[in-house]
Write an enzyme that holds these catalytic residues in place. Structure first.
Site: not given
Length: 282
Positions: A18, A20, A223
């Site tokens: 991922d 961001d 995250d």
């Protein structure tokens, strides 16, 4: 022996990440603290697959900045872009699009926008297609130029909603149109219900295994809950903490919790995993 083990490990390793809040810091979108791990990945030609809610144009810019030129997954798993000259055996459903081979897994943007237009007033929904680049910039912290690129959607629609309590009802309405809702760090997203990050990761893993005639070892990094489908389908899942040190409510067998948020945690986790794998294979 070390060189042989290292070369073999690099040949059979894939890293899916991922962006961001993971490779990119949550506040400034920088990957500066991950440069050590990125340099190693580039030097050993380990495929680093960006897997994000971001658009093709956004990811192209980030790939160039990071010195990466591997396939990438856009808009929460809606499509896979593979450079035409990339040495990989593509599936028959890949389409030639410009300099890429495209594997489309989701709906096109027109179908998503049609749904958004039909429900926007009833559910107080406002999508990127309804916002100016300035509005998106203010909501996201992106620059005006970056916000403009974020508006260049091909498959999905990030959105905000006036009352979050309406999400269950909105999700039911969306499902009737073959559309799902995912929740990212800042926005909800409308996405074709037949696609998600994990399905795209599995598809690319199979393509690499077929090309390299070996089972690939996969590392997945994320995250948020939006990354659960990545983390649940890789061999080594890595969860990056939020800026305040807390973690998303995800618990998977063998999952590694990075020690730091953003690019620093990403760098530390990737470096530690590679070192541990080498020790176990020596």
């Amino acid at each position: 022996m070390y060189r042989k083990n290292l070369d073999d490990l690099c040949q059979r390793t894939l890293i899916f990440t991922d962006l961001d809040g993971s490779l990119l810091n949550h506040d400034d979108y920088s990957f500066s603290d991950a440069k050590r791990a990125l340099k190693f990945i580039r030097s050993k030609s380990i495929p680093l697959i960006f897997c994000s809610s971001k658009t093709r144009m956004e990811i192209e810019i980030l790939q160039k900045a990071a010195g990466i030129r591997d396939p990438f997954i856009v808009e929460n798993g809606s499509a896979i872009y593979i450079p035409k000259d990339y040495e990989i055996i593509c599936s028959k459903d890949a389409q030639a699009i410009g300099e890429y081979r495209l594997i489309m897994l989701g709906l096109n943007y027109m179908a998503i926008r049609s749904f958004v237009s039909s429900i926007s007033k009833d559910y107080q929904v406002k999508g990127f297609g309804d916002m100016s680049a300035a509005e998106i910039s203010e909501l996201s912290g992106l620059s005006l130029e970056q916000a403009g690129m974020a508006k260049m959607r091909e498959f999905t629609e990030p959105f905000i909603i006036g009352n979050r309590k309406m999400i269950p009802a909105l999700r039911a309405s969306a499902n009737l149109r073959g559309i799902a809702i995912t929740e990212g760090g800042r926005f909800y997203h409308f996405i074709g219900s037949s696609s998600n990050k994990g399905l795209a990761v599995g598809r690319l893993r199979s393509i690499y295994s077929r090309t390299r005639l070996r089972e690939m070892l996969t590392i997945g990094i994320g995250d948020s809950q939006n990354d659960f489908s990545i983390l649940s389908c890789v061999d080594i899942p890595v969860l990056i903490p939020h800026p305040d040190g807390s973690y998303a409510d995800i618990d998977l067998p063998g999952m590694i919790r990075a020690r730091y948020p953003g690019s620093m945690g990403w760098n530390d986790a990737v470096t530690s995993i590679i070192e541990r794998l080498l020790e176990n294979n020596s």
